[in-house]
Motif scaffolding. Structure first.
Motif, PDB file in Angstrom:
ATOM      1  N   LEU A   1      -3.109  18.320  -6.678  1.00 22.63           N
ATOM      2  CA  LEU A   1      -2.295  17.138  -6.975  1.00 22.63           C
ATOM      3  C   LEU A   1      -2.208  16.244  -5.740  1.00 22.63           C
ATOM      4  O   LEU A   1      -2.334  15.023  -5.817  1.00 22.63           O
ATOM      5  CB  LEU A   1      -0.879  17.553  -7.402  1.00 22.63           C
ATOM      6  CG  LEU A   1      -0.729  18.287  -8.735  1.00 22.63           C
ATOM      7  CD1 LEU A   1       0.713  18.733  -8.933  1.00 22.63           C
ATOM      8  CD2 LEU A   1      -1.143  17.379  -9.890  1.00 22.63           C
TER       9      LEU A   1
ATOM     10  N   ILE B   1       0.827  -1.211   0.000  1.00 18.19           N
ATOM     11  CA  ILE B   1       0.000   0.000   0.000  1.00 18.19           C
ATOM     12  C   ILE B   1       0.858   1.256   0.000  1.00 18.19           C
ATOM     13  O   ILE B   1       0.615   2.178  -0.784  1.00 18.19           O
ATOM     14  CB  ILE B   1      -0.960   0.001   1.217  1.00 18.19           C
ATOM     15  CG1 ILE B   1      -1.990  -1.123   1.072  1.00 18.19           C
ATOM     16  CG2 ILE B   1      -1.662   1.342   1.349  1.00 18.19           C
ATOM     17  CD1 ILE B   1      -2.821  -1.366   2.314  1.00 18.19           C
TER      18      ILE B   1
ATOM     19  N   LEU C   1       3.715  12.729  -8.964  1.00 14.59           N
ATOM     20  CA  LEU C   1       3.115  14.040  -8.752  1.00 14.59           C
ATOM     21  C   LEU C   1       4.185  15.121  -8.625  1.00 14.59           C
ATOM     22  O   LEU C   1       3.975  16.256  -9.056  1.00 14.59           O
ATOM     23  CB  LEU C   1       2.219  14.021  -7.501  1.00 14.59           C
ATOM     24  CG  LEU C   1       0.989  13.110  -7.607  1.00 14.59           C
ATOM     25  CD1 LEU C   1       0.209  13.107  -6.303  1.00 14.59           C
ATOM     26  CD2 LEU C   1       0.081  13.536  -8.758  1.00 14.59           C
TER      27      LEU C   1
ATOM     28  N   GLY D   1      -4.920   7.175  -3.938  1.00 13.45           N
ATOM     29  CA  GLY D   1      -3.957   6.157  -4.353  1.00 13.45           C
ATOM     30  C   GLY D   1      -3.788   5.098  -3.275  1.00 13.45           C
ATOM     31  O   GLY D   1      -3.788   3.891  -3.555  1.00 13.45           O
ATOM     32  N   VAL D   2      -3.683   5.550  -2.031  1.00  8.88           N
ATOM     33  CA  VAL D   2      -3.533   4.615  -0.910  1.00  8.88           C
ATOM     34  C   VAL D   2      -4.724   3.672  -0.861  1.00  8.88           C
ATOM     35  O   VAL D   2      -4.574   2.449  -0.737  1.00  8.88           O
ATOM     36  CB  VAL D   2      -3.394   5.411   0.401  1.00  8.88           C
ATOM     37  CG1 VAL D   2      -3.577   4.499   1.607  1.00  8.88           C
ATOM     38  CG2 VAL D   2      -2.042   6.107   0.456  1.00  8.88           C
TER      39      VAL D   2
ATOM     40  N   ILE E   1      -6.985   9.735 -12.813  1.00 10.49           N
ATOM     41  CA  ILE E   1      -5.836  10.180 -13.617  1.00 10.49           C
ATOM     42  C   ILE E   1      -6.162  11.492 -14.333  1.00 10.49           C
ATOM     43  O   ILE E   1      -5.372  12.435 -14.313  1.00 10.49           O
ATOM     44  CB  ILE E   1      -5.429   9.075 -14.618  1.00 10.49           C
ATOM     45  CG1 ILE E   1      -4.803   7.901 -13.850  1.00 10.49           C
ATOM     46  CG2 ILE E   1      -4.455   9.613 -15.649  1.00 10.49           C
ATOM     47  CD1 ILE E   1      -4.542   6.675 -14.693  1.00 10.49           C
TER      48      ILE E   1
ATOM     49  N   VAL F   1      -5.969  14.343 -11.922  1.00 11.95           N
ATOM     50  CA  VAL F   1      -4.621  14.874 -11.716  1.00 11.95           C
ATOM     51  C   VAL F   1      -4.254  15.810 -12.870  1.00 11.95           C
ATOM     52  O   VAL F   1      -3.688  16.876 -12.679  1.00 11.95           O
ATOM     53  CB  VAL F   1      -3.604  13.717 -11.604  1.00 11.95           C
ATOM     54  CG1 VAL F   1      -2.181  14.239 -11.690  1.00 11.95           C
ATOM     55  CG2 VAL F   1      -3.819  12.960 -10.300  1.00 11.95           C
TER      56      VAL F   1
ATOM     57  N   ALA G   1      -4.674  13.480  -4.707  1.00  9.22           N
ATOM     58  CA  ALA G   1      -4.649  12.172  -5.373  1.00  9.22           C
ATOM     59  C   ALA G   1      -4.040  11.108  -4.469  1.00  9.22           C
ATOM     60  O   ALA G   1      -4.313   9.913  -4.631  1.00  9.22           O
ATOM     61  CB  ALA G   1      -3.855  12.266  -6.676  1.00  9.22           C
ATOM     62  N   LEU G   2      -3.203  11.532  -3.501  1.00 10.56           N
ATOM     63  CA  LEU G   2      -2.480  10.543  -2.691  1.00 10.56           C
ATOM     64  C   LEU G   2      -3.392   9.657  -1.840  1.00 10.56           C
ATOM     65  O   LEU G   2      -3.258   8.434  -1.891  1.00 10.56           O
ATOM     66  CB  LEU G   2      -1.426  11.245  -1.822  1.00 10.56           C
ATOM     67  CG  LEU G   2      -0.285  11.893  -2.628  1.00 10.56           C
ATOM     68  CD1 LEU G   2       0.635  12.691  -1.720  1.00 10.56           C
ATOM     69  CD2 LEU G   2       0.506  10.817  -3.374  1.00 10.56           C
TER      70      LEU G   2
ATOM     71  N   GLY H   1       0.651   3.031  -3.314  1.00  7.06           N
ATOM     72  CA  GLY H   1      -0.359   4.066  -3.160  1.00  7.06           C
ATOM     73  C   GLY H   1       0.195   5.403  -2.742  1.00  7.06           C
ATOM     74  O   GLY H   1      -0.481   6.429  -2.882  1.00  7.06           O
ATOM     75  N   LEU H   2       1.430   5.394  -2.219  1.00 10.19           N
ATOM     76  CA  LEU H   2       1.949   6.658  -1.696  1.00 10.19           C
ATOM     77  C   LEU H   2       3.278   7.036  -2.339  1.00 10.19           C
ATOM     78  O   LEU H   2       3.403   8.091  -2.957  1.00 10.19           O
ATOM     79  CB  LEU H   2       2.101   6.530  -0.171  1.00 10.19           C
ATOM     80  CG  LEU H   2       2.076   7.819   0.633  1.00 10.19           C
ATOM     81  CD1 LEU H   2       0.813   8.610   0.375  1.00 10.19           C
ATOM     82  CD2 LEU H   2       2.182   7.493   2.125  1.00 10.19           C
TER      83      LEU H   2
END
Lengths: 315, 644
Positions: B338, A69, A81, B345-346, B381, B384, B341-342, A73-74
């Motif tokens: 931006l 994860i 980014l 994502g996690v 996506i 972002v 998005a993290l 994910g990070l």
């Protein structure tokens, strides 16, 4: 309308200093985005296929889960980014710089057309923005009524025309051509019919156009029909809203009509400018564009023909 | 469906003094119409929220299909410009205010007390009130269809277009007042969710054992509390400008039009996440059950939910990148956009990890979750991408953005909602949905969705602006628009298969076991459908997955199990235990009010007042206000019996 009359609306044209850079930025983001999509969707589908084959869930492994994860994910997204953030900042700082020798053009959004002035040259036109290729432009944007947005996709990103506020779009057009502009902020009934043409010419051609417009040559009727049309124009209420330089018609509520005959379209790039379309438009504007503010006119067919001849003669 | 191998009754039975019949008598609503108007049962209200919202969903869907019919060919005269703008405005308004938000509140209402092991929400009457306000608010806004003058200022209602100068009719007032009114419903609902989560958890359900869906409703509620006042303020100021002649948004009198945009988007962007967060909660509930294992990285998932709640308040200006704000200021919002998005994502990787080591079962709810994953991934996506300022300048207010936000708001919210319907319908009704119809529904929706919304990205690049009722021939947009319109019809058809499945289930009455999915949360510990009092005995929670962690759930009883000290006396009656905020120790008992007309009457009084304000009818306004105040007084009145 033919393609030349319509003008290009594609972002990919990249025909302006800003649009070109944004196309480059897009392809970079596209490559990154496509890679992310393929990898992550691949992981999803693999997980499903693996999970379907199992008879029972695998033993829990919180450490493995956590690692998966935070890396997927990070950590990886942070890197992606960060790259994007750097690209954003560098691209943005290269856009819209103030340059010496700018040509200032004031474009004011109206419901539902574009009022265009070249303040230093003292001329006014509408719905067709003539610009020279290669010279930095300072487009001075505002609105006379509701919020509009100035967008010529082939040249640059959009800038809102905000009531009570003046915004600038600084751009240089790279290639000659006809580009289509659109209002990109919902502005009411005829938002869809608020478009324009940007006609980008080599500097000498542009200068010739500018010189002719400034001279006023060709706006005095030369044949009998046009002369009669000029009288019709003065007799009918046209001058209350429209201006034709060198005549008593000084209205500013509607588009400027001097050199109307040289324009390619009518009603903010809704229909082509030819005598038949123009006659229909004058007769019943709402039939073409429901929200148009110009009232219908019931003048005689002869008067109408003459008026059309007059307007088309000014080129 | 897998049938559980657990004991037939997973919850330890209640002692005889708590047995069902007495409870039923205490809890049951009056029969028939009276019960319909007076119920405060969170389950009835929740289900009612859901089907009311689906009525609005179908109205929004029909408007979308009408718009797509108009846009299928250039220069089409099928729908007049004014009607198109009205349909467009009502489509957006309906989807946000009258479908997505209330349908999620509906699932929250139904599920939250059950997942917490409680017998109702903390404020059951407020809950009923919030539903009636939502219903009346929706009807109020749709009354504009009846009088044939739709609000047409866009769902965002930008000034000066919506000012009385450019929109003199009542239609904008219907819209503005309606939004203020519906905001009331959302706000009181949020307060109810928060208090219920803090105070009504079953003994033992400590904060780190809270189901992810409950976490998501908690984050949803806090976001609502901080975001909704902004849009309420925006519309109050707009209505003051329109009805009372103030000039907050009139530049010629010193007002500012961007002020409206700031206020609107200060709510509007968190709102996107307000809708998304409970959807994540649903997906995070369903994927582990369908993978037969605990969610991977519970802490990560919860932390991301909370992070989204905070970060989403720092991105609103990305709706205003083109308004001419200073570049430095918008760079900040670009960066935050931006960063948001993290957490997503996690979460995404937590879902993948869950499936990775799980035994995945492709039942219908799981299919909708997978559809969600593949759609949301693309929407994320492109999200972002639009956070990147210069790129946004190009695609902002183009069809690219229409594609993007339908991937997130339709794909990543509507798909989880359909997953939730297929997952919880058996619990809500005690009846089985026909699987096969669900599979067809999913595939038709998934394919139709992508045919509809994927080509819109390209249309955006080809320069097609949003919110246009037509376009010129010859711009190269025709073919893609045909594809989009065909796709929208396919998508609409797909939703009908689920509707058909629900109707078939209603007819066939195939019963389901209480826990058909062998799931882990407390709602599956009671019958399907749950009895009106939810649980005869309040369960005692010993882990994060109450039904997976122990063979058989124990009931909370006085004196036993870590000094639970639950008052059996109190829990016998029409009441539910109150526990402490962090460690969930019993503190007392909350009396659950009986059925009452009061919430309905207060809402009725308020909507009367609203209609009166619209048509400037003073007598009616006084009547409405009188009714609302009178009913609210009755509501607040405490008798000796209440205080005991």
């Amino acid at each position: 309308m033919s393609a030349a009359l319509l003008g290009s609306t594609s972002v990919f044209q990249g025909a302006g200093s800003e649009g070109r850079r944004i196309v480059g930025l897009w392809w970079l983001m596209f490559a990154m985005g496509a890679a992310v999509y393929v990898v992550v969707a691949g992981l999803v589908l693999t997980a499903v296929v693996r999970g379907r084959r199992r008879a029972r869930p695998a033993a829990d492994s919180p450490t493995a889960d956590d690692r998966f994860i935070w890396i997927g994910g990070l950590a990886v997204p942070v890197v992606i980014l960060a790259v994007l953030a750097v690209v954003t900042v560098t691209t943005t700082s290269n856009l819209r710089p103030v340059r010496a020798g700018e040509l200032a053009i004031e474009v004011t959004g109206r419901r539902w057309w574009w009022d265009i002035r070249y303040p230093d040259q003292g001329i006014r036109t509408a719905n067709e923005l003539h610009v020279p290729v290669g010279r930095p432009l300072d487009l001075v944007l505002t609105s006379a009524d509701v919020v509009h947005s100035f967008w010529v996709p082939a040249l640059a990103g959009k800038v809102d025309m905000v009531t009570g506020q003046v915004n600038h779009l600084r751009v240089t057009v790279d290639r000659p051509g006809t580009y289509r502009g659109e209002c990109a902020e919902f502005c009411g009934l005829e938002h869809a019919r608020m478009q324009m043409l940007v006609i980008a010419d080599p500097p000498d051609v542009f200068e010739r156009w500018m010189a002719r417009v400034r001279s006023g040559a060709g706006t005095t009727p030369e044949d009998e029909m046009a002369a009669r049309g000029a009288l019709v124009f003065q007799r009918e209420p046209c001058g209350g809203c429209h201006t034709v330089e060198g005549t008593p018609a000084k209205g500013t509520r509607g588009p400027e009509l001097t050199y109307f005959g040289g324009r390619r379209t009518i009603a903010a790039a809704t229909i082509p400018n030819d005598p038949k379309e123009l006659a229909a438009w004058i007769r019943d504007p709402q039939d073409v564009k429901r929200g148009a503010e110009m009232p219908p006119n019931g003048m005689s067919a002869e008067d109408l023909d003459a008026l059309v001849a007059y307007l088309e003669s000014m080129r | 469906m897998t049938v559980t191998e657990r004991p037939a009754d997973p919850l330890e039975p209640a002692p005889p003094e708590l047995a069902g019949d007495d409870l039923r008598e205490l809890w049951e609503d009056a029969p028939g119409l009276v019960g319909f108007f007076t119920t405060v049962d969170h389950k009835r209200i929740g289900i009612r929220y859901i089907y009311t919202a689906f009525v609005f969903f179908s109205l929004a869907g029909v408007s979308a299909l009408a718009m797509r019919a108009q846009l299928a060919s250039p220069n089409s005269g099928l729908i007049s410009p004014g009607t198109y703008n009205g349909l467009m405005t009502m489509h957006g308004t309906t989807m946000i205010f009258l479908f997505n938000t209330p349908v999620l509140a509906g699932f929250g209402n139904f599920l939250l007390p059950l997942m917490l092991g409680a017998r109702d929400m903390a404020f059951p009457r407020l809950n009923a009130f919030s539903y009636w306000v939502f219903l009346f608010g929706g009807m109020f806004m749709y009354s504009s269809f009846v009088v044939g003058h739709l609000p047409d200022g866009g769902w965002f209602g930008y000034v000066p277009l919506t000012s009385s100068t450019y929109s003199p009719g009542h239609n904008i007032d219907v819209w503005g007042l309606g939004i203020i009114f519906v905001g009331l419903s959302t706000t009181v609902g949020a307060i109810n969710f928060i208090v219920s989560t803090f105070k009504l958890r079953a003994p033992g359900m400590t904060v780190n054992r809270l189901p992810v869906f409950v976490w998501s409703m908690l984050v949803f509620s806090f976001m609502v509390l901080f975001a909704v006042p902004a849009v309420t303020l925006a519309e109050v100021l707009l209505e003051l400008d329109r009805l009372a002649g103030t000039a907050f948004f009139v530049p010629s009198l010193g007002g500012n039009v961007l002020l409206y945009q700031h206020l609107f988007w200060f709510w509007g962007h968190p709102e996107v996440y307000i809708l998304f967060v409970p959807s994540i909660g649903m997906v995070s509930t369903i994927i582990p059950v369908m993978s037969r294992r605990r969610i991977a990285g519970y802490l990560w998932v919860v932390a991301s939910l909370v992070a989204i709640g905070f970060i989403s308040f720092g991105v609103w200006v990305h709706h205003m990148f083109a308004t001419g704000l200073p570049p430095l200021a918008i760079s900040l919002f670009s960066a935050v956009s931006l960063v948001i998005a993290l957490p997503s994502g996690v979460q995404f990787f937590a879902w993948i990890a869950t499936m990775w080591r799980g035994k995945v079962e492709l039942a219908v709810p799981m299919l909708f979750c997978l559809g969600f994953l593949l759609i949301f991934l693309l929407g994320g996506i492109t999200g972002v991408m639009v956070a990147v300022m210069p790129f946004d300048w190009q695609v902002h207010d183009s069809y690219f953005v229409v594609a993007h936000f339908h991937y997130v708001l339709n794909g990543a919210v509507v798909f989880p909602i359909f997953a939730a319907i297929w997952f919880w319908f058996p619990k809500m009704t005690g009846r089985a949905l026909p699987e096969r119809w669900g599979k067809v529904s999913f595939w038709v929706m998934f394919i139709g969705f992508n045919i509809t919304f994927f080509p819109m990205h390209i249309l955006g690049f080809l320069g097609m602006p949003r919110r246009v009722y037509t376009y010129n021939d010859g711009l190269g947009w025709n073919g893609l628009n045909v594809i989009v319109s065909v796709g929208s019809a396919i998508f609409g058809l797909g939703t009908l298969f689920t509707l058909a499945a629900v109707l078939i289930a209603a007819r066939r009455k195939v019963p389901v076991p209480d826990d058909p999915w062998a799931a882990d949360t407390l709602e599956w510990a009671t019958t399907s459908p749950p009895p009106v009092y939810n649980f005869a005995a309040i369960p005692f929670v010993e882990g994060r997955h109450p039904l997976w962690d122990v063979e058989r759930l124990r009931r909370a009883r006085p004196g036993a199990e870590a000094d639970v000290g639950l008052e059996v006396d109190g829990a016998v009656g029409r009441s539910t235990p109150v526990t402490s905020g962090i460690d969930t120790l019993p503190e007392g008992v909350l009396h659950i009010p009986a059925e009452t007309w009061v919430p309905f009457l207060v809402a009725l009084g308020l909507v009367t007042l609203l209609v009166a304000a619209l048509v400037s009818a003073l007598t009616v306004a006084v009547l409405g206000l009188g009714l609302a105040v009178g009913a609210a007084t009755t509501w607040a009145w405490r008798t000796e019996a209440d205080l005991r």
